[in-house]
Design a protein around this motif. Structure first.
Motif, short mmCIF file in Angstrom:
data_model
loop_
_atom_site.label_atom_id
_atom_site.label_comp_id
_atom_site.label_asym_id
_atom_site.label_seq_id
_atom_site.Cartn_x
_atom_site.Cartn_y
_atom_site.Cartn_z
N LEU A 206 0.82 -1.21 0.00
CA LEU A 206 0.00 0.00 0.00
C LEU A 206 0.86 1.26 0.00
O LEU A 206 0.51 2.26 -0.64
CB LEU A 206 -0.93 -0.02 1.22
N GLY A 207 1.99 1.22 0.71
CA GLY A 207 2.89 2.36 0.68
C GLY A 207 3.48 2.60 -0.70
O GLY A 207 3.62 3.75 -1.13
N GLY A 208 3.81 1.51 -1.42
CA GLY A 208 4.29 1.67 -2.79
C GLY A 208 3.23 2.25 -3.70
O GLY A 208 3.53 3.10 -4.55
N ALA A 209 1.98 1.80 -3.54
CA ALA A 209 0.89 2.36 -4.34
C ALA A 209 0.70 3.84 -4.03
O ALA A 209 0.49 4.66 -4.94
CB ALA A 209 -0.40 1.59 -4.08
N LEU A 210 0.78 4.20 -2.76
CA LEU A 210 0.64 5.61 -2.39
C LEU A 210 1.79 6.45 -2.94
O LEU A 210 1.60 7.59 -3.37
CB LEU A 210 0.57 5.73 -0.87
N GLY A 211 3.00 5.88 -2.93
CA GLY A 211 4.14 6.60 -3.51
C GLY A 211 3.98 6.82 -5.00
O GLY A 211 4.30 7.92 -5.51
N ARG A 212 3.47 5.81 -5.72
CA ARG A 212 3.22 6.01 -7.16
C ARG A 212 2.13 7.04 -7.39
O ARG A 212 2.19 7.81 -8.36
CB ARG A 212 2.84 4.67 -7.79
N ALA A 213 1.13 7.06 -6.50
CA ALA A 213 0.07 8.06 -6.65
C ALA A 213 0.63 9.46 -6.43
O ALA A 213 0.26 10.41 -7.13
CB ALA A 213 -1.06 7.76 -5.66
N ALA A 215 3.57 10.34 -7.11
CA ALA A 215 4.45 10.65 -8.23
C ALA A 215 3.69 11.02 -9.50
O ALA A 215 4.32 11.36 -10.50
CB ALA A 215 5.36 9.46 -8.51
N GLY A 216 2.35 10.92 -9.48
CA GLY A 216 1.58 11.33 -10.64
C GLY A 216 0.62 10.30 -11.17
O GLY A 216 -0.26 10.63 -11.98
N VAL A 217 0.75 9.04 -10.73
CA VAL A 217 -0.18 8.00 -11.17
C VAL A 217 -1.50 8.16 -10.41
O VAL A 217 -1.48 8.44 -9.20
CB VAL A 217 0.43 6.61 -10.92
N PRO A 218 -2.65 8.03 -11.06
CA PRO A 218 -3.91 8.08 -10.32
C PRO A 218 -3.97 7.01 -9.23
O PRO A 218 -3.47 5.89 -9.40
CB PRO A 218 -4.97 7.83 -11.41
N LEU A 219 -4.54 7.37 -8.09
CA LEU A 219 -4.57 6.46 -6.94
C LEU A 219 -5.31 5.17 -7.28
O LEU A 219 -4.90 4.08 -6.86
CB LEU A 219 -5.22 7.15 -5.75
N GLY A 220 -6.39 5.27 -8.05
CA GLY A 220 -7.11 4.06 -8.43
C GLY A 220 -6.26 3.13 -9.28
O GLY A 220 -6.28 1.91 -9.09
N THR A 221 -5.50 3.69 -10.20
CA THR A 221 -4.62 2.86 -11.03
C THR A 221 -3.52 2.22 -10.20
O THR A 221 -3.18 1.04 -10.39
CB THR A 221 -3.99 3.72 -12.14
#
Length: 311
Positions: A206-213, A215-221
């Motif tokens: 979940l922390g990696g997903a939040l970091g990507r979000a 960085a510009g990636v949509p949170l859902g993606t």
């Protein structure tokens, strides 16, 4: 001594053949090697900027046996295939390892298996006093294949163990998220708070997903990528609930609590099933070890009496 001399001579001959074959004057120059001086014009970054990591088996093998290991990795990849399945398992493992790195590790494991089989064959030959070429060849081949396939099997075991950890951590993380959402946090804020306060495989995902979000990636993606990387159904339902809450603004706390309760019930069922299997496995030593010894102790005095009376 003759057998040992033959074995050492064969090893020396194979070593000389490998050295001559892969020496720079005799090795074919690849297109990558020709273009490397003209493409790699950026100076490498300073080592002080990176993290200090101890050199592992993969790095040492590439530095010492670079061309041989690379050719072996390409051959293993052509023979085994299944790059998509390997990539999916590596993604489920959550690391940054590539398929080529795994193939190199398979080559290293195969070399170690071949070396172990050769040592066993040498010891057996010395004890027997004669050489059975077919047995030695089959043993070396079995060691080589066992090492290559053993690394693939170990990858599967790593993925299974990590998915078990994800399932074990899921109820706690889901209830923490439900508590944070109930307190007024949004989904992104709740994920950030939970990953900051907890550890484990699921928190890192979940922390990696939040970091990507961030960085510009949509949170859902980013959350959908987490679900796609694993084959855990509970995690996929958890991500679907988060996505619905983010997109439509539906209540999330009760859904998370219900999912945590479902995972706990599934964990209890798995424990009961594992206990049933262990109970059956425990019957094996009872039937084949304890019971024969008990019968022997019960019948041995009577057998001794019959033998003494017969005399």
């Amino acid at each position: 001594m003759t057998v040992l001399g033959m074995f050492l001579g064969g090893v020396a001959a194979v070593g000389v053949l490998l050295v001559v074959t892969f020496a720079p004057p005799f090795r074919a120059v690849r297109l990558v090697d020709r273009l490397a001086p003209y493409v790699h014009d950026t100076p490498p970054p300073s080592r002080l900027l990176g993290t200090a990591t101890a050199p592992g088996l993969l790095t040492a093998a590439r530095r010492v046996f670079g061309p041989v290991v690379a050719d072996g990795a390409r051959f293993v990849d052509r023979v085994l295939g299944g790059r998509a399945a390997v990539r999916r398992r590596l993604d489920a493992l959550g690391g940054e390892q590539s398929v080529e790195d795994l193939r190199v590790e398979q080559v290293v494991w195969g070399g170690l298996g071949l070396l172990g089989a050769a040592l066993v064959a040498a010891v057996g030959t010395l004890l027997a006093g004669s050489v059975n070429v077919l047995s030695v060849a089959l043993l070396c081949l079995a060691g080589l294949l066992g090492g290559v396939l053993g690394r693939d099997w170990w990858l599967t075991q790593q993925v299974r163990r990590r998915e078990d950890l994800l399932l074990a951590e899921f109820p706690v993380v889901a209830e923490l998220l439900a508590l944070a959402v109930t307190a007024g946090e949004g989904p992104a804020g709740a994920i950030a708070r939970v990953t900051r306060l907890s550890g484990g495989e699921l928190a890192r995902e979940l922390g990696g997903a939040l970091g990507r979000a961030r960085a510009g990636v949509p949170l859902g993606t980013a959350l959908q990528q987490v679900a796609d990387r694993t084959s855990v159904d509970a995690l996929a339902r958890f991500v679907d609930g988060l996505l619905v809450a983010i997109e439509r603004g539906t209540p999330l706390a009760e859904v998370l609590r219900a999912q945590a309760a479902d995972v706990r019930e599934a964990g209890k069922r798995r424990l009961l099933e594992a206990g049933g299997r262990k109970e059956i496995a425990m019957m094996v030593p009872v039937v084949f070890l304890v019971l024969p010894v008990t019968v022997l102790f019960a019948l041995f005095p009577g057998l001794i009496s019959i033998v003494s009376l017969a005399r």
